[in-house]
Every structure is written in C-alpha cells, then in structure tokens.
Design a protein around this motif. Structure first.
Motif, PDB file in Angstrom:
ATOM      1  N   UNK A   1       2.873  14.320 -16.272  1.00 47.59           N
ATOM      2  CA  UNK A   1       3.527  13.465 -15.285  1.00 47.59           C
ATOM      3  C   UNK A   1       3.266  12.022 -15.698  1.00 47.59           C
ATOM      4  N   UNK A   2       4.338  11.265 -15.866  1.00 45.02           N
ATOM      5  CA  UNK A   2       4.224   9.881 -16.332  1.00 45.02           C
ATOM      6  C   UNK A   2       4.510   8.850 -15.235  1.00 45.02           C
ATOM      7  N   UNK A   3       5.384   9.198 -14.305  1.00 47.70           N
ATOM      8  CA  UNK A   3       5.794   8.244 -13.273  1.00 47.70           C
ATOM      9  C   UNK A   3       5.888   8.972 -11.940  1.00 47.70           C
ATOM     10  N   UNK A   4       5.247   8.406 -10.924  1.00 51.44           N
ATOM     11  CA  UNK A   4       5.411   8.879  -9.556  1.00 51.44           C
ATOM     12  C   UNK A   4       6.028   7.752  -8.750  1.00 51.44           C
ATOM     13  N   UNK A   5       7.149   8.025  -8.103  1.00 50.04           N
ATOM     14  CA  UNK A   5       7.784   7.046  -7.214  1.00 50.04           C
ATOM     15  C   UNK A   5       7.686   7.576  -5.793  1.00 50.04           C
ATOM     16  N   UNK A   6       6.891   6.920  -4.977  1.00 50.08           N
ATOM     17  CA  UNK A   6       6.717   7.311  -3.580  1.00 50.08           C
ATOM     18  C   UNK A   6       7.754   6.595  -2.729  1.00 50.08           C
ATOM     19  N   UNK A   7       8.892   7.260  -2.530  1.00 48.26           N
ATOM     20  CA  UNK A   7      10.014   6.648  -1.822  1.00 48.26           C
ATOM     21  C   UNK A   7      10.268   7.266  -0.451  1.00 48.26           C
ATOM     22  N   UNK A   8       9.649   8.401  -0.149  1.00 53.12           N
ATOM     23  CA  UNK A   8       9.861   9.023   1.157  1.00 53.12           C
ATOM     24  C   UNK A   8       9.391   8.081   2.257  1.00 53.12           C
ATOM     25  N   UNK A   9      10.225   7.884   3.269  1.00 57.91           N
ATOM     26  CA  UNK A   9       9.829   6.968   4.328  1.00 57.91           C
ATOM     27  C   UNK A   9      10.714   7.041   5.556  1.00 57.91           C
ATOM     28  N   UNK A  10      10.177   6.536   6.669  1.00 62.90           N
ATOM     29  CA  UNK A  10      10.887   6.470   7.940  1.00 62.90           C
ATOM     30  C   UNK A  10      10.763   5.072   8.523  1.00 62.90           C
ATOM     31  N   UNK A  11      11.799   4.607   9.206  1.00 60.87           N
ATOM     32  CA  UNK A  11      11.741   3.338   9.932  1.00 60.87           C
ATOM     33  C   UNK A  11      12.269   3.583  11.335  1.00 60.87           C
ATOM     34  N   UNK A  12      11.351   3.834  12.262  1.00 58.60           N
ATOM     35  CA  UNK A  12      11.707   4.141  13.642  1.00 58.60           C
ATOM     36  C   UNK A  12      11.287   2.963  14.508  1.00 58.60           C
ATOM     37  N   UNK A  13      12.118   1.932  14.515  1.00 56.26           N
ATOM     38  CA  UNK A  13      11.791   0.698  15.198  1.00 56.26           C
ATOM     39  C   UNK A  13      11.770   0.880  16.715  1.00 56.26           C
ATOM     40  N   UNK A  14      10.960   0.058  17.376  1.00 55.38           N
ATOM     41  CA  UNK A  14      10.878   0.094  18.827  1.00 55.38           C
ATOM     42  C   UNK A  14       9.681  -0.703  19.290  1.00 55.38           C
ATOM     43  N   UNK A  15       9.635  -1.067  20.570  1.00 54.73           N
ATOM     44  CA  UNK A  15       8.529  -1.861  21.088  1.00 54.73           C
ATOM     45  C   UNK A  15       7.230  -1.061  21.157  1.00 54.73           C
ATOM     46  N   UNK A  16       6.123  -1.783  21.161  1.00 53.15           N
ATOM     47  CA  UNK A  16       4.823  -1.129  21.315  1.00 53.15           C
ATOM     48  C   UNK A  16       4.639  -0.660  22.756  1.00 53.15           C
ATOM     49  N   UNK A  17       5.020  -1.501  23.723  1.00 53.62           N
ATOM     50  CA  UNK A  17       4.899  -1.117  25.123  1.00 53.62           C
ATOM     51  C   UNK A  17       5.760   0.109  25.399  1.00 53.62           C
ATOM     52  N   UNK A  18       5.120   1.139  25.956  1.00 55.00           N
ATOM     53  CA  UNK A  18       5.798   2.405  26.228  1.00 55.00           C
ATOM     54  C   UNK A  18       6.375   3.024  24.964  1.00 55.00           C
ATOM     55  N   UNK A  19       5.755   2.746  23.820  1.00 55.44           N
ATOM     56  CA  UNK A  19       6.242   3.248  22.544  1.00 55.44           C
ATOM     57  C   UNK A  19       6.182   4.760  22.446  1.00 55.44           C
TER      58      UNK A  19
END
Length: 252
Positions: A89-107
């Motif tokens: 293994x020569x290259x690992x690309x860690x691209x898995x991701x989530x962006x679940x935006x929202x407020x902290x209050x009552x998050x």
C-alpha cells in the motif's frame, strides 16, 4: 493504458475511502489516470460496482471494498484485503466524511456522533491500520479536511470540531512518521459541488449553506483530485503538508 511505465504512479497502490461519490470518487479517478492500482472503498457497494466498471474500461486495475470506517474491525479487514491482493500500500486517501450542519443548542446528538465517528475516528482507524504498510513503502496518507478546520461558521460547530481534530491528529502524525519516509498531507477544500450538503437535516442550516454555495463557482471534485495527485507525486524530499483550496468566490 494506465499501466504504462511512464505514468507517475505506475506500480503504486492507492486506497481511497468515500470513493462512491464526490471528492473520493474524483480522487480515485485521477490517481488511476496517473497509473496507480486503485482500491475504492465505501459503504455503498452498488455505486462502487458502477464506478469500478468505468475504471476497468479505462485500463485500470481496481479492487472494490465495502467499508464502514466507523467500525475498526472493518477498517483493519479492508487494509488486510489490499495487502493480500496486491502485497503493498503506497497511498491512503481518507475521504469518507459527513457534514451535518446545525446549531449546538438542541443539537441532534446522533448526528454529532455520526460526524465524529466518520470524519475523525474513522480517519484515525484507517490511518492506524495502514501505517505499517505505508512505512514499508515510504508512502503517503492524504487527509481530506476542510476550510472549516481553520474557521468555524454558523451551524458548523460540530463539523468544524471534527475537521480541527483531523488537522491536529495529522500534525502529530507528521512529527511521528516523517523520519520514516511517510508523507502526511492535509487537503482543506472549500465549497465543492458534491452531495455533501444533501444530507443536512436541519432545514435552516441547509438553506443557508445552499444559498451561499449558489452564489459562487464551486470547486469540482476534479479540482481537488488534481491537487492531490500533485501532492503525492512530489520528489521524496518534498512534503506538501497542508494545502487549502477553495473557490475564488468563497469569502469564508
């Protein structure tokens, strides 16, 4: 054919997580076009199957792996499968991701955990299990972070927290493995035209980011992929340790 010896990544084996769409898919495509043997990994195995056919038709050697990066055992199995199949293994690309935006209050606590487990812990798990093999090949690990790792925005506290964590983890890793010949590369994309925003469940947060994105010429996955290929093909003594890439129109 992509296996020609004059291609910059000929003979190299690259594993890309989150390869069923977006930046992960674009990166896998670009690495394959540069001659790498490609391992594409994601939860949506049906999408990987379609993508694998595309890459094979273009002359690439491809392995598809169903992978949930939030499960350490699954991550270890994925790395083991790569080594069993290709011996390196020569290259690992860690691209898995989530962006679940929202407020902290009552998050939404479930969404907080999903982002932390995927964006941060999943990336850590994959890096942990890949590292012995990357040390052996003096390879590279590419961490897909975000402009949100530099500045937190409204509704982005949890997401930014995960990306700041990615940067901190990666800098500590760099200091640990640079002397062993392993490159740790952090890529920080800005607003990109991917499905990332489609999964936001908070209506106000989604409307806000969609409105902002519509006002700019968004990055395309290929833009980021080309940057990654450039970073992993520098001479052995050159490390691009951190690179921010965003639309010219983005002011945050």
């Amino acid at each position: 054919m992509n296996n020609q010896l004059n291609l910059p990544l000929a003979g190299k084996v690259a594993l890309v997580t989150g390869a069923s769409s977006g930046i992960g898919q674009g990166t896998a495509r670009a690495l394959a076009q540069s001659g790498a043997i490609i391992v594409i990994a994601a939860r949506r195995i049906e999408k990987l199957a379609v993508f694998e056919k595309e890459l094979v038709a273009q002359g690439s050697t491809v392995l598809s792996i169903e992978l949930d990066v939030t499960l350490p055992a699954n991550c270890e199995e994925a790395i083991n499968s790569v080594i069993e199949k290709f011996g390196r293994l020569d290259i690992l690309v860690n691209s898995a991701g989530l962006m679940l935006l929202g407020p902290v209050q009552d998050g939404n606590l479930k969404e907080w955990a999903e982002q932390i487990n995927t964006n941060l812990l999943g990336l850590m798990y994959m890096t942990r299990f890949a590292l012995p093999h990357l040390i052996e090949t003096r390879g590279a690990v590419v961490q897909i972070s975000s402009t949100a790792s530099r500045a937190a925005n409204l509704n982005g506290g949890i997401y930014s927290g995960t990306k700041w964590g990615v940067n901190g983890f990666s800098e500590g890793l760099r200091k640990e493995v640079s002397s062993k010949g392993v490159k740790v590369i952090v890529i920080e994309p800005g607003v990109a035209q991917t499905e990332l925003r489609q999964h936001i469940t908070d209506e106000a947060a989604k409307k806000s980011i969609d409105t902002a994105a519509a006002k700019m010429r968004q990055l395309q996955p290929a833009d980021i992929a080309e940057t990654i290929v450039f970073a992993v093909t520098r001479p052995d003594h050159v490390l691009i340790s951190e690179l921010l890439i965003r639309p010219l129109d983005q002011d945050f």
